[in-house]
Design an enzyme around this catalytic site. Structure first.
Site, PDB file in Angstrom:
ATOM      1  N   TRP A 101     -19.026  25.962 -25.086  1.00  0.00           N
ATOM      2  CA  TRP A 101     -19.623  27.278 -25.376  1.00  0.00           C
ATOM      3  C   TRP A 101     -19.763  27.520 -26.863  1.00  0.00           C
ATOM      4  CZ3 TRP A 101     -22.642  28.920 -21.960  1.00  0.00           C
ATOM      5  CH2 TRP A 101     -22.364  28.704 -20.610  1.00  0.00           C
ATOM      6  N   ASP A 171     -16.760  35.412 -28.953  1.00  0.00           N
ATOM      7  CA  ASP A 171     -17.276  35.372 -27.582  1.00  0.00           C
ATOM      8  C   ASP A 171     -16.055  35.392 -26.673  1.00  0.00           C
ATOM      9  OD1 ASP A 171     -18.195  34.748 -25.065  1.00  0.00           O
ATOM     10  OD2 ASP A 171     -19.303  32.959 -25.663  1.00  0.00           O
ATOM     11  N   LYS A 195     -17.392  37.351 -15.413  1.00  0.00           N
ATOM     12  CA  LYS A 195     -16.188  36.541 -15.227  1.00  0.00           C
ATOM     13  C   LYS A 195     -14.979  37.423 -14.929  1.00  0.00           C
ATOM     14  CE  LYS A 195     -18.587  33.384 -17.984  1.00  0.00           C
ATOM     15  NZ  LYS A 195     -18.837  32.405 -16.925  1.00  0.00           N
TER      16      LYS A 195
HETATM   17  C1  LIG Z   1     -17.521  31.600 -23.073  1.00  0.00           C
HETATM   18  C2  LIG Z   1     -18.878  31.758 -22.483  1.00  0.00           C
HETATM   19  N1  LIG Z   1     -19.908  32.038 -23.286  1.00  0.00           N
HETATM   20  C3  LIG Z   1     -21.138  32.189 -22.796  1.00  0.00           C
HETATM   21  C4  LIG Z   1     -21.413  32.064 -21.450  1.00  0.00           C
HETATM   22  C5  LIG Z   1     -22.817  32.242 -20.973  1.00  0.00           C
HETATM   23  O1  LIG Z   1     -22.963  33.509 -20.477  1.00  0.00           O
HETATM   24  P1  LIG Z   1     -24.293  34.026 -19.793  1.00  0.00           P
HETATM   25  O2  LIG Z   1     -24.617  33.056 -18.728  1.00  0.00           O
HETATM   26  O3  LIG Z   1     -23.886  35.364 -19.314  1.00  0.00           O
HETATM   27  O4  LIG Z   1     -25.347  34.107 -20.829  1.00  0.00           O
HETATM   28  C6  LIG Z   1     -20.372  31.758 -20.568  1.00  0.00           C
HETATM   29  C7  LIG Z   1     -20.537  31.590 -19.121  1.00  0.00           C
HETATM   30  O5  LIG Z   1     -21.494  31.500 -18.475  1.00  0.00           O
HETATM   31  C8  LIG Z   1     -19.085  31.601 -21.108  1.00  0.00           C
HETATM   32  O6  LIG Z   1     -18.077  31.298 -20.299  1.00  0.00           O
END
Ligand SMILES: Cc1ncc(COP(=O)(O)O)c(C=O)c1O
Lengths: 294, 65
Positions: A101, A171, A195
């Site tokens: 991520w 994040d 989540k």
């Molecule tokens: C730490 C983290 N950042 C970003 C995301 C991406 O989020 P989204 O799919 O809501 O854009 C996720 C999971 O999908 C995540 O676990």
């Protein structure tokens, strides 16, 4: 009959919350409407959104000089929205790379600003969090970005990095509300709700108000934090039903005793699982570093 | 909040997931980027759920270890 759902997200929600939502589905509090059918500008929904914000503020003890925004776009959206809102007048942003991520975040940020990777855990397969002393921060950077819990790799910060005058941006998609956090140590906290909070579609941004004057002129209004803050996150139609469910989850958390109480339960769960993994010669935990296990 | 782990042989992954499902435990497959298994133990996951997973893991190990 319910099942034990270990999904990384969208993920399990408290059964009590789903029961309340089911009971209120057709007629919310005598309004004769489902929350899904309400105008976001009507007094019923405004009360729901205000209560959700107040409860989130109480749960995380969010100081008054921080704005809470309920937006769309998800955390991947924020990977672009963060630099757009913070880099005007700056040339570099620092990123700490602890896994999949973080990698996505810094790759996206490169479209808007020069990215300095201040530290990386890639040398040991992203199985730890680099110690603060090893970070090569840029003086005068726009911000320092971390992913406080790597949902894929499983490493988690159990400490808050000190970045001095440079705002820390986190994040927290898969960590938010799992335990207390000292919000005042962060410039921005963001996360997708799907989540640990509620349904997909809601993105939460907590931003210190002195950081609202750094947006690039190209920043779309729907993602412009200052404009959204001025409009109480209603510059565009917010994800109303997701906000309602998140609000029910906040109430549930308060009833559990808040995030300090939920943290104890989360520690107990992680211990059960990691004790099993450590005692076994069969399974192998991905995160070797005990101090970085989430 | 997310606990990724591996079995000694990826060939066992499918049997592990199937057995888990029979005991009413789902979505344990790891992310494709890292493989293996992953148990996400967010706030809404009760301690009982994790205890059930641990019990299953120990049984699975006895059968396949
Ligand atoms: C730490 C983290 N950042 C970003 C995301 C991406 O989020 P989204 O799919 O809501 O854009 C996720 C999971 O999908 C995540 O676990």
């Amino acid at each position: 009959m319910r099942i034990f759902n270990f999904s990384a997200g969208p993920a399990v929600l408290p059964e009590e919350v789903l029961r309340t939502a089911a009971a209120e589905m057709l007629d919310w509090h005598g309004s004769g409407m489902s929350v899904m059918e309400m105008s976001h500008r009507g007094k019923e929904f405004i009360a729901i959104a205000e209560q959700a914000e107040a409860d989130l503020r109480a749960l995380l003890a969010i100081p008054a000089n921080y704005k809470v925004l309920f937006l769309q776009g998800g955390a991947i959206g924020e990977n672009a929205i963060v630099p757009m809102n913070l880099v005007h007048g700056f040339t570099v942003a620092d990123y700490v790379n602890t896994g999949e991520w973080s990698k996505k975040s810094l790759k996206e940020a490169k479209k808007y600003v020069n990215v300095n990777v201040a530290a990386s855990a890639e040398d040991r397969a992203f199985s730890y969090v680099p110690e603060r002393a090893t970070w090569q921060l840029t003086p005068g950077a726009a911000y320092v970005h971390i992913c406080s819990n790597e949902t894929i790799g499983g490493v988690e910060y159990h400490w808050t990095p000190d970045t001095g005058d440079v705002p820390l941006v986190a994040d927290m998609s898969s960590q938010i509300l799992s335990r207390p956090v000292d919000v005042a140590k962060y410039g921005v906290i963001y996360g997708g709700a799907q989540k640990n909070i509620g349904p997909a579609g809601l993105t939460i941004v907590v931003v210190r108000d002195d950081l609202l004057d750094r947006a690039l002129p190209i920043t779309p209004s729907a993602f412009h934090w200052k404009e959204q803050a001025a409009a109480d996150s209603m510059l565009n139609t917010p994800p109303t039903y997701a906000i309602y469910i998140a609000g029910l989850v906040f109430r549930w958390l308060l009833a559990q005793g808040g995030v300090a109480a939920i943290e104890q339960r989360n520690i107990a769960k992680a211990k059960l699982l990691y004790d099993c993994l450590d005692a076994s010669g069969f399974y192998r935990a991905r995160c070797g570093a005990r101090t970085a296990r989430g | 909040m997310n606990v990724p782990f591996r079995l000694p042989d990826p060939a066992l992954d499918e049997a592990f997931l199937k057995g888990a499902k029979e005991r009413r435990m789902v979505q344990l497959k790891g992310h494709r980027a890292v493989g293996g298994m992953r148990a996400s133990i967010y706030n809404a996951m009760p301690v009982d759920g994790v205890a059930a997973l641990v019990e299953y893991m120990q049984d699975f190990e006895r059968m396949h270890g």
